[in-house]
Scaffold this active site. Sequence first.
Site, PDB file in Angstrom:
ATOM      1  N   SER A 189      24.160 -36.363  21.535  1.00 46.90           N
ATOM      2  CA  SER A 189      23.057 -37.196  21.990  1.00 46.90           C
ATOM      3  C   SER A 189      23.502 -38.655  22.126  1.00 46.90           C
ATOM      4  CB  SER A 189      21.879 -37.042  21.025  1.00 46.90           C
ATOM      5  OG  SER A 189      20.686 -37.487  21.607  1.00 46.90           O
TER       6      SER A 189
ATOM      7  N   ASP B 215      17.563 -29.532  28.992  1.00 46.87           N
ATOM      8  CA  ASP B 215      17.502 -30.460  27.863  1.00 46.87           C
ATOM      9  C   ASP B 215      16.441 -31.527  28.140  1.00 46.87           C
ATOM     10  OD1 ASP B 215      17.920 -32.427  25.948  1.00 46.87           O
ATOM     11  OD2 ASP B 215      20.095 -32.371  26.108  1.00 46.87           O
TER      12      ASP B 215
ATOM     13  N   HIS C  96      18.110 -29.154  23.138  1.00 49.76           N
ATOM     14  CA  HIS C  96      18.865 -30.397  23.253  1.00 49.76           C
ATOM     15  C   HIS C  96      20.375 -30.184  23.160  1.00 49.76           C
ATOM     16  CE1 HIS C  96      19.871 -34.512  23.217  1.00 49.76           C
ATOM     17  NE2 HIS C  96      19.658 -34.799  21.957  1.00 49.76           N
TER      18      HIS C  96
END
Length: 550
Positions: free
Chosen positions: A258, A492, A520
């Site tokens: 991320s 995502d 994700h």
Amino acid sequence: MTVRTRRGRARVLAAGAMATAAMMALSGCVMIQELSAPTSPGQSDAPLGENERGEAQGEGNLYDGGLDPALVELYEQSVEWGPCPEDYGAGADVECATVLAPMNWGTPEAHEPIELALVRLPAEGESKGSLFTNPGGPGASGVDFVALSGSYFFSDALRENYDIVGWDPRGVGHSSAVECRDDAGMDEYIYGVPENAASMSESESFEWSRQQAIQFGADCLEKTGPLLEYVDTQSTVNDLDMLRAIVGDSALNYFGLSYGTDIGAQYIDRFPDRVGRIVLDGATDPTVPVFDVIIDQQEKFADATLAYLEDCFTSEACPFDPNAGTEGAIADIQAMMDNVDETLPVAADGRVLTSGVINSAITATMYSEDSWPYLTQAFSAWMQEQNSAVFFALSDSYYGRMPDGSYDSNMFEAFPAINCLDYPLVTDEATIRDFNQRLSEVTLFGSEYSEQEMLIGDLQCENWPFKSRVQAQQPVQGVGAPPVLVVATTNDPATPFKWAVAVADQLESAVLIEFEGEGHIAYSQGDSCVVTAVDRYFIEGDVPPGGLKC
């Protein structure tokens, strides 16, 4: 089509004391955000010279020559691994350490050094070196991630071959950290509703939000001190290079998740000759303007919510009428949000249920399909019993609020502190108006914006003690770096697939691994195609030719 209502207090109640609902919808336990740009005086100045490379610790070429003497001392400091503090909750096989870093890389002697906390899960076999990792945020704790999750997030093969090393970036967690408020103060910031909310005019609501943003920034400066000016991502990239040298690795092996991919991508671009094996899973695109980041995310969270509703209809536990379809369910949820914002029901612990709490609960469950049943429980409990406990439980999990009212980290204090330094501040009224118009078109739930609301931008960063020096966001290239992997999930919601495609295109040596699915982080979903490809890359150096679709 989304059913929108006209509520004068909607944007205040949608996010509590947060300046705008959209900005805070971006943050999450393993999320994105942090687009960095060229360095500037007083913030993230490049510490490395252009001379021939020097030697350090007898381990090979660990850094360039020409360093400020104060930085040489920091690059060459020794790291002493030992038992972790008891409050980390780490297992007996986990080791911890603390090292020093300059507060300001541009003028290292201007301030006392700051502390960076590290944690290491030693290799179970013969170690190939350190594999650094960051779980995202910005503001998520890499120490907690490795200490509490490292033994099951990383495969047996990776743990056999690497020392897994996490660290808390500057401003975060166990390192020298951003501090703003105590637990009660964070409750007010996240969940607070003005006492006279029912009678507030639109102008009064806006001014309340503005004052909340001003006070929160002032509190952060008072409690954090000068460090608040130096928690930008470029400084963290400098820290990471120093950490690489301290552990004795001539090249960086790194697994970023991320927002952690932004740290990794900026490292590749900044230090291409020090890149070892780097994987970026759930990548952010450093060229996307902050308002476009919000729009892209809201589009994908909307898609994920629609996918959730379609799945919900297949369950007998679903409280929504499948015959009415997703439009009917959205209308029901919008009516629910309107009702709680008008009636402001109080939960057992004294907090007020608002549309913001419901929105946070929805967002929290969109990171993984495994969480969707909890959202169904939340809707059912409210629609059938007027019980808001599950909504609050999901929202609390999103913000890291524990059942006793404490917060498990400083993530939502570090989050605005880092973001407000990393993104160019947008104050142009036409740009803000256009952003709000686009936001209203892609967001599933909300109200029609008034003329005044159309001009609300990022109130938190507009009133932050230190303004961003970033003038323009730049693509990453990493010219000359060895092959790196970019991993992306097609649906995502937090870091849209197109961001990963863009980063893979920008980086000269990047190869894209595409995982078709929801959620994700791809590696965490256990897909054998993804896990095998990532593990082989880290362990053997194998790069999927022409990319890979899983």
